[in-house]
Design a protein around this motif. Sequence first.
Motif, PDB file in Angstrom:
ATOM      1  N   ASP A 149       0.650  -1.168  -0.102  1.00 38.91           N
ATOM      2  CA  ASP A 149       0.150  -0.045   0.148  1.00 38.91           C
ATOM      3  C   ASP A 149       0.920   1.236  -0.109  1.00 38.91           C
ATOM      4  N   LEU A 150       0.647   2.336  -0.690  1.00 40.47           N
ATOM      5  CA  LEU A 150       1.369   3.256  -1.021  1.00 40.47           C
ATOM      6  C   LEU A 150       0.901   4.515  -0.168  1.00 40.47           C
ATOM      7  N   VAL A 151       1.774   5.444   0.108  1.00 39.48           N
ATOM      8  CA  VAL A 151       1.639   6.602   0.958  1.00 39.48           C
ATOM      9  C   VAL A 151       0.608   7.477  -0.120  1.00 39.48           C
ATOM     10  N   LYS A 152      -0.427   8.091   0.770  1.00 38.93           N
ATOM     11  CA  LYS A 152      -1.656   9.026   0.163  1.00 38.93           C
ATOM     12  C   LYS A 152      -2.275   9.758   1.190  1.00 38.93           C
ATOM     13  N   ASP A 153      -3.139  10.725   0.721  1.00 33.99           N
ATOM     14  CA  ASP A 153      -3.831  11.467   1.564  1.00 33.99           C
ATOM     15  C   ASP A 153      -4.183  10.575   2.864  1.00 33.99           C
ATOM     16  N   PHE A 226      -1.160  -7.982  34.185  1.00 38.81           N
ATOM     17  CA  PHE A 226      -0.634  -6.685  33.800  1.00 38.81           C
ATOM     18  C   PHE A 226      -1.836  -5.528  34.286  1.00 38.81           C
ATOM     19  N   ASP A 227      -1.324  -4.481  34.849  1.00 34.64           N
ATOM     20  CA  ASP A 227      -2.383  -3.662  35.214  1.00 34.64           C
ATOM     21  C   ASP A 227      -2.262  -2.472  34.038  1.00 34.64           C
ATOM     22  N   ILE A 228      -3.577  -2.023  33.552  1.00 34.42           N
ATOM     23  CA  ILE A 228      -3.545  -0.729  32.644  1.00 34.42           C
ATOM     24  C   ILE A 228      -4.730   0.213  33.139  1.00 34.42           C
ATOM     25  N   ALA A 229      -4.210   1.365  33.352  1.00 30.66           N
ATOM     26  CA  ALA A 229      -5.033   2.285  33.799  1.00 30.66           C
ATOM     27  C   ALA A 229      -6.054   2.946  32.885  1.00 30.66           C
ATOM     28  N   ALA A 230      -7.107   3.339  33.353  1.00 29.07           N
ATOM     29  CA  ALA A 230      -7.888   4.285  32.425  1.00 29.07           C
ATOM     30  C   ALA A 230      -7.403   5.242  31.391  1.00 29.07           C
ATOM     31  N   GLY A 231      -7.637   5.290  30.520  1.00 27.72           N
ATOM     32  CA  GLY A 231      -6.654   6.258  29.409  1.00 27.72           C
ATOM     33  C   GLY A 231      -5.681   5.694  28.597  1.00 27.72           C
ATOM     34  N   GLU A 232      -5.273   4.664  29.141  1.00 23.30           N
ATOM     35  CA  GLU A 232      -3.747   4.160  28.725  1.00 23.30           C
ATOM     36  C   GLU A 232      -4.247   3.274  27.479  1.00 23.30           C
ATOM     37  N   SER A 233      -3.356   2.979  26.514  1.00 25.03           N
ATOM     38  CA  SER A 233      -3.757   2.263  25.510  1.00 25.03           C
ATOM     39  C   SER A 233      -2.833   1.201  25.001  1.00 25.03           C
ATOM     40  N   VAL A 234      -3.009   0.306  24.419  1.00 23.34           N
ATOM     41  CA  VAL A 234      -1.969  -0.908  23.775  1.00 23.34           C
ATOM     42  C   VAL A 234      -1.842  -0.858  22.351  1.00 23.34           C
ATOM     43  N   MET A 235      -0.899  -0.648  21.727  1.00 24.57           N
ATOM     44  CA  MET A 235      -0.827  -0.688  20.154  1.00 24.57           C
ATOM     45  C   MET A 235      -1.069  -2.001  19.851  1.00 24.57           C
ATOM     46  N   THR A 236      -1.968  -2.279  18.899  1.00 31.12           N
ATOM     47  CA  THR A 236      -2.136  -3.921  18.384  1.00 31.12           C
ATOM     48  C   THR A 236      -1.849  -4.140  17.284  1.00 31.12           C
ATOM     49  N   GLU A 237      -1.537  -3.167  16.506  1.00 32.68           N
ATOM     50  CA  GLU A 237      -1.225  -3.301  15.060  1.00 32.68           C
ATOM     51  C   GLU A 237      -0.603  -2.142  14.257  1.00 32.68           C
ATOM     52  N   ILE A 238       0.435  -2.349  13.294  1.00 33.11           N
ATOM     53  CA  ILE A 238       0.695  -1.106  12.498  1.00 33.11           C
ATOM     54  C   ILE A 238       0.590  -1.633  11.024  1.00 33.11           C
ATOM     55  N   SER A 239       0.426  -0.680  10.184  1.00 28.65           N
ATOM     56  CA  SER A 239       0.280  -0.936   8.589  1.00 28.65           C
ATOM     57  C   SER A 239       0.938   0.242   7.938  1.00 28.65           C
ATOM     58  N   ARG A 240       2.287  -0.303   7.661  1.00 27.15           N
ATOM     59  CA  ARG A 240       3.104   0.609   7.130  1.00 27.15           C
ATOM     60  C   ARG A 240       2.789   1.056   5.441  1.00 27.15           C
ATOM     61  N   LYS A 241       2.798   2.347   5.066  1.00 26.02           N
ATOM     62  CA  LYS A 241       2.858   2.604   3.697  1.00 26.02           C
ATOM     63  C   LYS A 241       3.973   3.024   3.069  1.00 26.02           C
ATOM     64  N   PHE A 242       4.018   2.803   1.901  1.00 23.11           N
ATOM     65  CA  PHE A 242       5.338   3.086   1.215  1.00 23.11           C
ATOM     66  C   PHE A 242       5.388   4.163   0.011  1.00 23.11           C
ATOM     67  N   VAL A 243       6.499   4.473  -0.238  1.00 22.98           N
ATOM     68  CA  VAL A 243       6.749   5.279  -1.460  1.00 22.98           C
ATOM     69  C   VAL A 243       7.743   4.250  -2.432  1.00 22.98           C
ATOM     70  N   LEU A 244       7.177   4.313  -3.547  1.00 19.70           N
ATOM     71  CA  LEU A 244       7.964   3.122  -4.480  1.00 19.70           C
ATOM     72  C   LEU A 244       9.130   3.123  -4.668  1.00 19.70           C
ATOM     73  N   GLY A 267      -2.886   5.422  -8.420  1.00 24.25           N
ATOM     74  CA  GLY A 267      -1.482   5.136  -7.924  1.00 24.25           C
ATOM     75  C   GLY A 267      -1.458   5.073  -6.342  1.00 24.25           C
ATOM     76  N   TRP A 268      -2.577   4.434  -6.052  1.00 27.49           N
ATOM     77  CA  TRP A 268      -2.727   4.043  -4.409  1.00 27.49           C
ATOM     78  C   TRP A 268      -2.022   2.748  -4.067  1.00 27.49           C
ATOM     79  N   TYR A 269      -1.622   1.776  -4.903  1.00 21.83           N
ATOM     80  CA  TYR A 269      -1.300   0.587  -4.569  1.00 21.83           C
ATOM     81  C   TYR A 269      -0.272   0.090  -5.601  1.00 21.83           C
TER      82      TYR A 269
END
Length: 280
Positions: A149-153, A226-244, A267-269
């Motif tokens: 997937d490519l970098v876009k708006d 594991f203790d997690i406080a209200a307002g905290e978050s856990v990153m579950t996934e990333i999806s990198r975008k690319f410049v060809l 030119g989106w993909y």
Amino acid sequence: LFELITETPEYYLTRTETGILAGAADEVRTLTGPRTLVELGSGASVKTRYLLSAYADVRHTMEYVPVDVSDSALHAAKRALAQSHPTVRVRVVHGTYDAVFPMLPRLSPLLLVFLGSTIGNFNQTEALVFWTQVSRYLRRGDFVLVGVDLVKDASILNAAYNDMAGYSAAFTTNLFARMNRVLGSGVDVSTIRHRAVYNAPWQRIEISAEFEADQTIAVRPLERSFDIAAGESVMTEISRKFVLADFEEYLRTFGLEVRRTFTDARGWYGVLLLERAAGA
């Protein structure tokens, strides 16, 4: 859930890649010549059928090696392909990518297929390990077909991971529902909110689970919590975008030369056909 996500109007990735493959399959076959197809993360092998149709020969059998962690998906795909592509011999590999890498020299000459912009789910370190393994086990003259997937708006990207139907949110919540089933985690999933935002400097979507209330998450097989406080978050996934241009230069450091790049009209993909060269 993921299949439902791919059908939403906001999630353009799957349809766009499928359209590219439909138009490019015959050219890919011409450029590579006959060879074994090995697909990482094959799932239902739906998009790959365009490639199989291009490579299949009514006079000879060809081999297709789908690799996936879902045993049920593999065998469902094998049954479907037996009907739709009778000259394709399917040899399933149930496991992770690492399970198939040592097999690649024996399957050469081959085309390694890695679609769905799954490479975007790897961080920089994970991608380095992955491409190093690919470079190590492919023989000179083997090919790779990778979708990115490519970098876009940012508005387009943010919408794709925050669909109005709520399937993306359900996907994030389901991770913790599964933890409850398998690990006895005791998470109150009703307090979790899905958050997906494009991080432009890092060129990636970052998906997190935000907790609206204090939680203690157990991992019973490890006898830990594991203790997690209200307002905290856990990153579950990333999806990198690319410049060809940048991605192509990066791949050359692993001895992978770009033979053809296919893109959609917007030119989106991108779908890149790579060949394992002599040096790395």
